[in-house]
Design a protein around this motif. Structure first.
Motif, PDB file in Angstrom:
ATOM      1  N   ALA A  44       1.063  -0.920   0.393  1.00 41.27           N
ATOM      2  CA  ALA A  44      -0.041   0.102  -0.009  1.00 41.27           C
ATOM      3  C   ALA A  44       0.843   1.329  -0.027  1.00 41.27           C
ATOM      4  O   ALA A  44       1.900   1.117   0.280  1.00 41.27           O
ATOM      5  N   GLY A  45       0.200   2.297  -0.687  1.00 36.82           N
ATOM      6  CA  GLY A  45       1.147   3.400  -0.274  1.00 36.82           C
ATOM      7  C   GLY A  45       1.027   4.041   1.399  1.00 36.82           C
ATOM      8  O   GLY A  45      -0.472   4.271   2.192  1.00 36.82           O
ATOM      9  N   VAL A  46       2.097   4.744   1.474  1.00 40.45           N
ATOM     10  CA  VAL A  46       2.803   4.683   2.905  1.00 40.45           C
ATOM     11  C   VAL A  46       2.482   5.607   3.391  1.00 40.45           C
ATOM     12  O   VAL A  46       3.234   6.852   3.198  1.00 40.45           O
ATOM     13  N   PHE A  47       1.922   6.587   4.410  1.00 44.43           N
ATOM     14  CA  PHE A  47       2.282   8.519   4.807  1.00 44.43           C
ATOM     15  C   PHE A  47       3.204   7.840   5.810  1.00 44.43           C
ATOM     16  O   PHE A  47       3.673   7.511   6.892  1.00 44.43           O
ATOM     17  N   GLU A  48       3.608   8.959   5.916  1.00 43.16           N
ATOM     18  CA  GLU A  48       5.259   9.700   6.623  1.00 43.16           C
ATOM     19  C   GLU A  48       5.503  10.659   7.165  1.00 43.16           C
ATOM     20  O   GLU A  48       6.111  11.378   6.648  1.00 43.16           O
ATOM     21  N   PRO A  49       5.509  11.047   8.047  1.00 43.41           N
ATOM     22  CA  PRO A  49       5.475  10.461   8.976  1.00 43.41           C
ATOM     23  C   PRO A  49       3.514  10.504   9.167  1.00 43.41           C
ATOM     24  O   PRO A  49       2.642  10.731   8.892  1.00 43.41           O
ATOM     25  N   ALA A  50       2.904   8.620  10.007  1.00 44.10           N
ATOM     26  CA  ALA A  50       1.898   8.605  10.181  1.00 44.10           C
ATOM     27  C   ALA A  50       1.038   9.875  11.121  1.00 44.10           C
ATOM     28  O   ALA A  50       1.906   9.890  12.259  1.00 44.10           O
ATOM     29  N   ARG A  51      -0.274   9.307  10.409  1.00 41.52           N
ATOM     30  CA  ARG A  51      -0.965  10.528  12.188  1.00 41.52           C
ATOM     31  C   ARG A  51      -2.226   9.940  12.382  1.00 41.52           C
ATOM     32  O   ARG A  51      -2.107   8.510  11.928  1.00 41.52           O
ATOM     33  N   LEU A  52      -2.609  10.036  13.760  1.00 45.60           N
ATOM     34  CA  LEU A  52      -3.642   9.512  14.290  1.00 45.60           C
ATOM     35  C   LEU A  52      -4.882   9.828  13.344  1.00 45.60           C
ATOM     36  O   LEU A  52      -5.422  11.028  13.004  1.00 45.60           O
ATOM     37  N   ALA A  53      -5.305   8.676  13.139  1.00 49.72           N
ATOM     38  CA  ALA A  53      -6.640   8.748  12.524  1.00 49.72           C
ATOM     39  C   ALA A  53      -7.659   9.803  12.634  1.00 49.72           C
ATOM     40  O   ALA A  53      -8.344   9.385  13.589  1.00 49.72           O
ATOM     41  N   PRO A  54      -8.487  10.259  11.609  1.00 49.95           N
ATOM     42  CA  PRO A  54      -9.808  11.281  12.949  1.00 49.95           C
ATOM     43  C   PRO A  54     -10.206  10.254  13.846  1.00 49.95           C
ATOM     44  O   PRO A  54     -11.074   9.400  12.695  1.00 49.95           O
ATOM     45  N   ASP A  55     -10.209  10.392  14.126  1.00 50.17           N
ATOM     46  CA  ASP A  55     -11.885  10.100  14.648  1.00 50.17           C
ATOM     47  C   ASP A  55     -13.487  10.410  14.754  1.00 50.17           C
ATOM     48  O   ASP A  55     -13.717  11.694  13.891  1.00 50.17           O
ATOM     49  N   PHE A  56     -14.464   9.591  14.771  1.00 49.73           N
ATOM     50  CA  PHE A  56     -15.528   9.953  14.198  1.00 49.73           C
ATOM     51  C   PHE A  56     -15.872   8.691  15.465  1.00 49.73           C
ATOM     52  O   PHE A  56     -16.209   7.966  15.553  1.00 49.73           O
ATOM     53  N   THR A  57     -17.475   9.102  14.808  1.00 44.98           N
ATOM     54  CA  THR A  57     -18.730   7.936  15.321  1.00 44.98           C
ATOM     55  C   THR A  57     -19.741   8.393  14.676  1.00 44.98           C
ATOM     56  O   THR A  57     -20.303   9.255  14.743  1.00 44.98           O
ATOM     57  N   LEU A  58     -20.553   7.284  14.743  1.00 48.09           N
ATOM     58  CA  LEU A  58     -21.374   6.921  13.728  1.00 48.09           C
ATOM     59  C   LEU A  58     -22.182   5.971  13.809  1.00 48.09           C
ATOM     60  O   LEU A  58     -21.534   5.673  14.669  1.00 48.09           O
ATOM     61  N   ARG A  59     -23.591   5.240  12.960  1.00 56.71           N
ATOM     62  CA  ARG A  59     -24.503   4.521  13.232  1.00 56.71           C
ATOM     63  C   ARG A  59     -23.818   3.782  13.149  1.00 56.71           C
ATOM     64  O   ARG A  59     -23.824   3.614  11.249  1.00 56.71           O
ATOM     65  N   GLY A  60     -23.712   2.260  13.585  1.00 56.59           N
ATOM     66  CA  GLY A  60     -23.425   0.866  13.078  1.00 56.59           C
ATOM     67  C   GLY A  60     -24.326   0.431  12.588  1.00 56.59           C
ATOM     68  O   GLY A  60     -25.422   0.459  12.846  1.00 56.59           O
ATOM     69  N   SER A  61     -23.757  -0.108  11.296  1.00 56.90           N
ATOM     70  CA  SER A  61     -24.536  -1.388  10.254  1.00 56.90           C
ATOM     71  C   SER A  61     -24.959  -2.503  12.084  1.00 56.90           C
ATOM     72  O   SER A  61     -26.518  -3.504  11.456  1.00 56.90           O
ATOM     73  N   ASN A  62     -23.942  -2.349  12.869  1.00 51.58           N
ATOM     74  CA  ASN A  62     -24.724  -3.675  13.708  1.00 51.58           C
ATOM     75  C   ASN A  62     -25.677  -3.030  14.930  1.00 51.58           C
ATOM     76  O   ASN A  62     -25.569  -3.500  15.823  1.00 51.58           O
ATOM     77  N   GLY A  63     -26.353  -1.817  14.794  1.00 52.49           N
ATOM     78  CA  GLY A  63     -27.411  -1.629  15.683  1.00 52.49           C
ATOM     79  C   GLY A  63     -26.510  -0.618  16.469  1.00 52.49           C
ATOM     80  O   GLY A  63     -27.726  -0.174  17.712  1.00 52.49           O
TER      81      GLY A  63
END
Lengths: 208, 145
Positions: A44-63
């Protein structure tokens, strides 16, 4: 007065170990600079330096609510798409499902999250049924148009509604983001890669 | 006497051209680095805000397997930038290797078409493909590969 041999020996070990540590540091730096993981280079293409993945809260398909940061400790493959997609999403989901199967027991540490770009049609139930066709462990995420727009912006995802006959389609970014166990946005796999490439990268990233 | 000298000169020139063609066709292609690097320079965002049309990434990028097959994007600006298919933070780089010769389409907001294409050519292995690749690279980049 001559110094005792033991002193010289210890001094020598110290110099050798410092030199070794320096070499190790150098090799790790070079490895990091080249997008290499211990034991190989990611497909895969690599990010350098890696950053923290932007967090989010959504409705999950698991309910329940789906918060990205709750998946720390797992390797997350984060895809964006919609269940009516005919060209990209079915292929991507099939590839990810196959990769997870091929990982065997290690597949339990891999979580696929699929964020919709079409909240108008992608209800929780619809996403649940759609993803279950590929792998029951896959979880979809939906929300309001505004919530999803914020998430897309944070990841640089493009999604443009296009008229198709009496209905519409959505032209969207087709790459899959890879979030490591620490929650860092490490890499991005463009569309078209095989399940073997995902397995290769997952094995490297799950070693950590 | 003069005619003989011209014949000799033309003969030498033809031999030199033939030697270059033979070299270009028979010598395997090799590269010191396989990285094709594109950078967003510091101050690009400010220049864009001031109305400058700054092209940071061509709409079409051509790579060659085994020679130059790693796309490297670097954001040296002070603000996040969407660079080709990725959103990059200031100081961040993105290194994407290609392993299969093909045409790759990426969504890219930086271009009017909304798309960016990366064409990855196969490794030039036969004399003819080597020659064609060298001439193509020379015409595209202006430098002899």
């Amino acid at each position: 007065m001559r110094k005792p041999p033991a002193f010289r020996y210890e001094r020598g070990v110290s110099v050798v170990s410092r030199f070794g540590a320096l070499l190790l540091l150098l090799s790790l730096s070079i490895g990091a600079a080249c997008g290499a993981e211990p034991g190989g280079v990611l497909k895969a293409g690599v990010f350098e330096p890696a950053r923290l993945a932007p967090d989010f809260t959504l409705r999950g398909s698991n309910g329940s609510d789906l918060t990205l940061s709750r998946y720390r400790g797992k390797l997350v493959l984060l895809a964006f798409g919609y269940t009516s997609c005919t060209e990209v999403c079915p292929i991507t989901m099939a590839v990810l499902a196959r990769a997870r199967r091929e990982l065997g027991a290690a597949g339990a540490d891999l979580q696929v999250l699929y964020v919709t770009v079409d909240p108008e049609r992608d209800s929780v139930d619809r996403m649940h049924q759609y993803l279950a066709n590929f792998d029951p462990s896959f979880i979809g995420a939906t929300g309001t148009e505004e919530q999803l727009a914020v998430v897309r912006k944070a990841y640089g995802i493009v999604a443009t509604k296009m008229p198709v006959g009496d209905s519409y389609g959505v032209a969207h970014s087709s790459s899959v983001y890879i979030v490591d166990r620490d929650g860092s946005l490490r890499a991005m796999m463009p569309f078209g890669h095989s399940a073997d490439d995902y397995v290769h990268d997952a094995k490297l990233l799950l070693k950590k | 006497m003069i005619a003989a000298r011209w014949v000799w000169l033309w003969g030498m020139a033809a031999a030199a051209v033939l030697a270059v063609i033979l070299w270009a066709a028979l010598t395997p292609v090799a590269a010191g680095s396989r990285d094709e690097i594109f950078e967003i320079l510091k101050g690009t965002w400010a220049r864009r805000m001031a109305g400058d049309k700054v092209e940071i990434l061509p709409q079409q990028i051509r790579l060659t397997l085994g020679v130059r097959d790693i796309l490297v994007l670097i954001n040296r600006d002070d603000v996040p930038q969407t660079f080709g298919p990725v959103l990059m933070m200031p100081g961040q780089s993105f290194r994407l290797p290609f392993g299969v010769a093909s045409h790759y389409q990426f969504a890219c907001t930086a271009h009017a078409s909304g798309q960016m294409t990366v064409i990855v050519d196969a490794t030039p292995a036969s004399p003819w493909t080597r020659l064609r690749w060298r001439v193509g690279t020379l015409l595209r980049s202006g430098r002899w590969p």
